[in-house]
Scaffold this active site. Structure first.
Site, mmCIF file in Angstrom:
data_model
loop_
_atom_site.group_PDB
_atom_site.id
_atom_site.type_symbol
_atom_site.label_atom_id
_atom_site.label_comp_id
_atom_site.label_asym_id
_atom_site.label_seq_id
_atom_site.Cartn_x
_atom_site.Cartn_y
_atom_site.Cartn_z
ATOM 1 N N CYS A 90 -2.575 6.152 -0.554
ATOM 2 C CA CYS A 90 -1.209 5.721 -0.826
ATOM 3 C C CYS A 90 -0.282 6.198 0.277
ATOM 4 C CB CYS A 90 -0.747 6.298 -2.170
ATOM 5 S SG CYS A 90 -1.871 5.958 -3.533
ATOM 6 N N ASN A 97 -1.088 11.420 -2.479
ATOM 7 C CA ASN A 97 -1.875 10.527 -1.627
ATOM 8 C C ASN A 97 -3.218 11.195 -1.388
ATOM 9 O OD1 ASN A 97 -2.909 8.839 0.420
ATOM 10 N ND2 ASN A 97 -1.855 10.008 2.007
ATOM 11 N N SER A 139 -17.038 7.142 6.463
ATOM 12 C CA SER A 139 -17.156 7.160 7.914
ATOM 13 C C SER A 139 -17.646 8.526 8.399
ATOM 14 C CB SER A 139 -15.794 6.818 8.531
ATOM 15 O OG SER A 139 -15.876 6.719 9.929
ATOM 16 N N VAL A 174 -8.758 4.104 -8.180
ATOM 17 C CA VAL A 174 -9.263 4.649 -9.437
ATOM 18 C C VAL A 174 -8.192 4.508 -10.510
ATOM 19 C CG1 VAL A 174 -10.051 6.734 -10.614
ATOM 20 C CG2 VAL A 174 -10.802 6.282 -8.279
#
Length: 613
Positions: free
Chosen positions: A2, A77, A377, A54
């Site tokens: 976010c 966030n 990643s 989620v």
């Protein structure tokens, strides 16, 4: 993930706050396009741009909850990877929950443990909590700095946001850059000093730090750092422990209510994450794991081997794909895809960046977002396990200063002569380097070689890794894609920190310890492949395109770039297509056309942000 934004200002009236807050939050819409909510009362105003991953209903923010005559307001966030562990602890303390979101767990953690809650969280995060009655604001950032958090201390108030552009959108903040900020760009760019926001009125919450604003006073404190202790485990025990920690971190990060995939470059790090994720998907009968790699149009024609990029990735990617049955997509970028995003990459980073290394990642993330919302990643493994040449190459280890900045003479040569009395590029670089060396946690009685290794590891973790994590966050969030990095799990980092270099460099191979820990998980051809960095384009059309951009800058008599750089020296660089400087400006990739593009990005930054020097 976010975007969060907010401010507290005891002198500011409520009138006008809504419009200002919405202007600030709008700049972060790319970080969270799914929902926008705000909370404004008295001196406080908070906004939240949400990317739903989620619990769509239960994770709405700002999240508010009351207890013990206090009202707590959270803007968050991030992602927690030990949500259920912490939820269980809190339930044992008597708390109940109305959602399955990690957001509620973060809020209740603060309500139970206060600022110490961060010690119990395993994840990537940046968040604020406002205590309404007490009038106290708490800010915190994750241990390794995966998620960003900037602020501006206004004395009787404070502004904060996920990205600097949101703070700059406030009418009271000016885009000024002083001598210190100019040094950051010229001496260190595209890296920057931890905590520095480049703009005079903006700072950054450093990784592993928290802050409190109360009664007009803003204070920051460190809640986490690596600790230097003797490593008692045998090599076999170390290999097993590394394998265990890596496997656990990777599996924890597969939690998602939306589609998830992995980056797959064919290197050890992303291949290992892919292997664990793919096998977990099979066990849980979730179907084939989606994997993604990037390549460039006509790369097979123009690729040139060098010391940093000894081979192409394709064959190694295919080995991992075939072994683990992933649903793999190769995204092929064209020159116009890279050039067309060079400006946007600056705007996402709020600073000049790494040229097409940034813009190609932005394009890649946009393509991935067409298929999944979350991706894993391989960042951080090289910094933690010692994968870069400067960890073991004699000339790099003995260089005075940051080993990835070998271009001091070149940097000096491009600066305007009348600025050289005010700007000392080498002095500033060495100043910041020495500050970090002095901060390195040492172990009493260690040999000089062991101490030097710790210093190199600390430099990489706090500088090079931060630059790459910033790049990954801004480019991925620019595409509204959440990216997770299992190698940044603090438990793994803490353990490997104390492992001696002789183990990390097992059999004289970079990341030798990690490779041993991954035996059986990856094909040997991938496992013992020489390190390859993120691929860059070698296409001559890219060079022509960035030279055309530089021609436009050179032809503009008012171009702000030349308030800093010497026009004729830049012209010579352009006319040689970047070949007049063959030393990488930064790291391993920024040579030739990448350097020309970086200078064009600096010009775009100065123009677009209306930077006042």
């Amino acid at each position: 993930m976010c975007g969060i934004v907010g401010w507290v200002d005891l002198a500011h009236k409520t009138d006008g706050k809504t419009a200002i807050l919405e202007d600030m939050a709008k700049t972060l819409e790319h970080r969270g396009p799914d929902d926008y909510q705000k909370w404004i009362e008295g001196p406080a105003a908070f906004g939240h741009q949400r990317l739903i991953v989620v619990d769509p209903q239960g994770g709405k923010q700002p999240m508010i909850r009351k207890a013990r005559d206090e009202e707590f307001v959270l803007c968050y966030n991030g992602e927690l990877y030990n949500t259920e562990d912490v939820r269980g602890e809190l339930k044992a303390c008597g708390w109940s929950f109305s959602s399955h979101s990690d957001t509620e767990v973060v809020l209740v953690s603060y309500m139970e443990w206060g600022p110490d809650c961060v010690d119990r969280l395993n994840g990537i995060f940046a968040f604020s909590v406002w205590e309404r009655q007490r009038q106290r604001l708490f800010l915190a950032r994750d241990r390794l700095g995966v998620k960003p958090l900037f602020y501006s201390d206004r004395g009787n108030g404070v502004l904060f946001a996920s990205e600097m552009k949101a703070i700059l959108a406030h009418p009271d903040v000016r885009p000024t850059v002083d001598r210190n900020g100019l040094h950051e760009i010229l001496s260190l760019g595209p890296s920057r000093t931890p905590g520095e926001g480049i703009f005079t009125e903006i700072q950054e919450i450093r990784p592993g730090h928290s802050a409190v604003w109360e009664k007009g006073r803003f204070t920051t404190s460190r809640y986490w750092n690596v600790k230097s202790e003797p490593h008692e485990d045998t090599f076999e025990q170390t290999v097993e422990r590394v394998r265990e920690l890596f496997m656990d971190a990777s599996k924890r990060q597969l939690i998602s209510d939306v589609k998830l995939g992995t980056f797959l470059s064919g290197g050890v790090d992303s291949s290992a994450i892919t292997a664990v994720a793919a096998e977990q998907y099979k066990q849980e009968r979730r179907g084939a794991l989606q994997t993604f790699s990037i390549d460039y149009k006509d790369q097979d024609k123009f690729f040139k081997k060098n010391a940093f990029q000894p081979d192409r990735d394709e064959a190694f990617i295919n080995m991992v794909r075939d072994r683990h049955g992933t649903d793999h997509l190769v995204m092929e970028a064209k020159t116009e895809d890279l050039v067309g995003r060079l400006k946007r990459a600056v705007e996402l980073r709020d600073l000049p960046g790494m040229a097409d290394v940034d813009s190609s990642l932005l394009w890649f993330c946009e393509e991935i977002k067409n298929h999944v919302t979350v991706a894993l990643s391989g960042e951080c493994a090289d910094e933690i396990f010692g994968g870069y040449p400067w960890f073991y190459r004699k000339e790099d280890k003995e260089r005075n200063g940051f080993p990835w900045i070998r271009s001091l003479d070149e940097r000096v040569s491009l600066v305007r002569s009348d600025l050289k009395g005010d700007i000392d590029i080498e002095w500033y670089m060495l100043k910041r380097y020495k500050e970090t060396i002095a901060e390195t946690p040492v172990l009493a009685g260690e040999s000089e070689g062991a101490r030097k290794h710790r210093e190199m590891s600390y430099l990489n973790m706090n500088w090079f890794m931060q630059t790459l994590l910033e790049r990954k966050d801004r480019m991925s969030m620019g595409a509204s894609l959440e990216v997770r990095v299992p190698f940044s799990d603090h438990r793994l980092v803490e353990y490997v920190w104390n492992v001696p270099w002789s183990m990390k460099f097992y059999k004289n191979q970079e990341k030798g310890l990690l490779r041993e820990a991954l035996r059986g998980i990856l094909p040997d051809e991938v496992l013992f492949r020489k390190k390859n960095p993120y691929p860059k384009t070698f296409h001559p059309d890219y060079t022509k395109a960035v030279c055309r951009w530089m021609d436009d800058v050179l032809s503009d008599q008012g171009a702000p770039l030349f308030n800093i750089f010497d026009r004729e020296e830049v012209r010579k660089l352009k006319e040689s297509e970047g070949k007049s400087i063959d030393t990488p400006w930064f790291g391993q990739l920024m040579t030739g056309p990448q350097l020309i593009a970086h200078l064009c990005q600096i010009d775009h930054w100065l123009r677009t942000y209306k930077v006042q020097l």
